[in-house]
Design an enzyme around this catalytic site. Structure first.
Site, PDB file in Angstrom:
ATOM      1  N   TYR A 108       0.844  -1.270   0.145  1.00 25.45           N
ATOM      2  CA  TYR A 108      -0.175   0.092   0.136  1.00 25.45           C
ATOM      3  C   TYR A 108       0.723   1.399   0.035  1.00 25.45           C
ATOM      4  CZ  TYR A 108      -4.372  -2.259   0.989  1.00 25.45           C
ATOM      5  OH  TYR A 108      -5.467  -3.108   0.856  1.00 25.45           O
TER       6      TYR A 108
ATOM      7  N   ASP B 220      -6.037  -5.505   5.821  1.00 26.92           N
ATOM      8  CA  ASP B 220      -7.080  -5.186   5.093  1.00 26.92           C
ATOM      9  C   ASP B 220      -8.190  -6.443   4.828  1.00 26.92           C
ATOM     10  OD1 ASP B 220      -8.861  -3.829   3.486  1.00 26.92           O
ATOM     11  OD2 ASP B 220      -7.646  -3.698   1.671  1.00 26.92           O
TER      12      ASP B 220
ATOM     13  N   ASP C 144      -2.515 -17.744   5.979  1.00 22.65           N
ATOM     14  CA  ASP C 144      -3.274 -18.495   5.509  1.00 22.65           C
ATOM     15  C   ASP C 144      -4.163 -19.404   6.512  1.00 22.65           C
ATOM     16  OD1 ASP C 144      -0.674 -19.171   5.224  1.00 22.65           O
ATOM     17  OD2 ASP C 144      -0.809 -20.711   3.558  1.00 22.65           O
TER      18      ASP C 144
ATOM     19  N   LYS D 253       3.761 -14.135   6.487  1.00 20.20           N
ATOM     20  CA  LYS D 253       3.993 -15.320   5.584  1.00 20.20           C
ATOM     21  C   LYS D 253       5.658 -15.228   5.710  1.00 20.20           C
ATOM     22  CE  LYS D 253       2.513 -18.199   2.450  1.00 20.20           C
ATOM     23  NZ  LYS D 253       1.634 -19.230   2.818  1.00 20.20           N
TER      24      LYS D 253
END
Ligand code: NAD
Length: 359
Positions: A123, A247, A223, A190
């Site tokens: 972002y 988000d 995940d 991650k």
């Protein structure tokens, strides 16, 4: 008397803003609204969707509450919402997700708070269009440095994650946990794939956690986190993560507690705070007096707490809880069927909450 910057936004923004200001005023706390328009219409008239006057007003008043603002997809101006967060360095996006009895929540006992880093990650707005000088230069540099090939017809977005940015968001999450008697902070990442961005986020999270031995710390891969939130959200408390994951996960968590109509938020920096719902401008409902004002109203409750108006905040919160529990004066999204003819209007919800507060 509080002088607060009020940004009605566009789409459904103005109608929910009207419902929210009426409820906030009904608490008896005095507000002097400094109304500042921004967004699509302002872009047409003033050539920018975020004129300097809006930023100056927030810098002066320190606190703002805003309705959603449309961002054209792919073309047009960049997101006003992202620009506001970057210009004012509102690095913490705080999104509580709590289930209220009577809401169409998947689980009734959810009480999560998501801390989303607001200034870095994909972002950051460092992007190079396919075929541009910038993307060609990056493709060349990457090949030189790593012997890895990026296809020539690629568009490129850069993902910066810094020690500075991570330290302050993780610290904000721990400080919040300590102040609000929360038990655990989970860092979400991650790091197994993106070793130097997410890996850094995890490493810094672990370092910061050492300063808060009174609060449990753990980490989850993004995940797995998504699956766990759907299956056993009660195991989680305060979650901290990078911008993009934050988000997505906040919409997921909003879905668990009954939808975007119930998900509030705050963007907080060292000096300024801007309160806004998680949802967007829902343009197809514009002007219909139909959508749920509760997400922005709950953002108003967060603002009252931020201002130290705890008693007024509790009063609005319990009036909301009681209207939701009764299930009568709620909008279409909170009814068993979205076509339910008994659904309340946006302004009708505000009237019902004001009536409850008077009892
Ligand atoms: P959205 O959140 O506006 O709407 C998605 C759907 O969620 C709606 O069609 C509606 O069914 C439901 N919904 C949203 N808010 C609701 C409410 N208060 N009550 C009942 N139902 C509600 O998401 P979108 O359609 O992806 O985005 C529309 C525009 O808003 C885009 O331009 C986007 O960039 C912008 N946006 C702005 C903000 C912000 O101002 N902070 C946040 C997200 C999206």
């Amino acid at each position: 008397m509080y002088r607060i910057t009020l940004i009605p936004g566009d789409g459904v923004g103005p109608e929910i803003t009207d419902a929210v200001t009426r409820v906030l005023e009904a608490t008896g706390v005095f507000f002097d609204w400094d109304v500042q328009n921004a967004g699509e219409e302002v872009y047409k008239n003033e050539g920018t969707p975020l004129p300097d006057r809006v930023l100056e007003s927030i810098r002066k008043n320190k606190v703002a509450i805003k309705g959603p603002i449309t961002t054209p997809v792919g073309t047009g101006f960049r997101s006003v919402n992202v620009a506001l967060r970057q210009e004012l360095d509102l690095f913490s996006c705080v999104r509580p997700c709590k289930s209220y009895k009577g809401a169409r929540a998947i689980y009734e006992t959810i009480d999560l708070v998501i801390f989303r880093e607001n200034t870095e990650d994909l972002y950051a707005g460092i992007e190079y269009e396919k075929g541009s000088e910038g993307s060609r230069a990056i493709i060349e540099l990457v090949q030189k440095l790593s012997d890895r090939e990026i296809r020539q017809d690629s568009g490129i977005s850069i993902k910066p994650i810094s020690v500075f940015g991570t330290d302050r968001i993780v610290r904000a999450a721990f400080e919040y946990a300590r102040k609000n008697n929360r038990k655990k902070v989970t860092s979400v990442h991650k790091a197994n794939i993106m070793k130097f961005s997410d890996g850094l986020f995890l490493e810094v999270s672990r370092e910061v956690a050492r300063d808060y031995p009174d609060i449990e710390f753990e980490d989850r891969i993004i995940d797995n986190m998504c699956m766990q939130l759907v299956q056993k959200p009660e195991l989680y408390d305060v979650l901290v993560m990078e911008n993009l994951y934050g988000d997505i996960v906040s919409d997921l968590a909003a879905g668990l507690i009954g939808g975007l109509g119930m998900a509030p938020g705050a963007n907080i920096g060292k000096e300024y705070a801007v309160f806004e719902a998680t949802h967007g401008s829902a343009p197809k409902y514009k002007g219909l007096n139909k959508v749920n004002p509760l997400a922005m109203m709950l953002s108003g409750v967060m603002m009252l707490r931020h201002l130290g108006e705890t008693e007024a905040a509790e009063r609005v919160d319990s009036a909301i809880a009681s209207v939701v529990k009764e299930g009568k004066d709620v909008t279409y999204d909170m009814k068993p069927s979205p076509d339910d003819p008994s659904a309340a209007t946006t302004s009708g919800v505000a009237d019902a909450i004001i009536a409850k507060m008077k009892k």
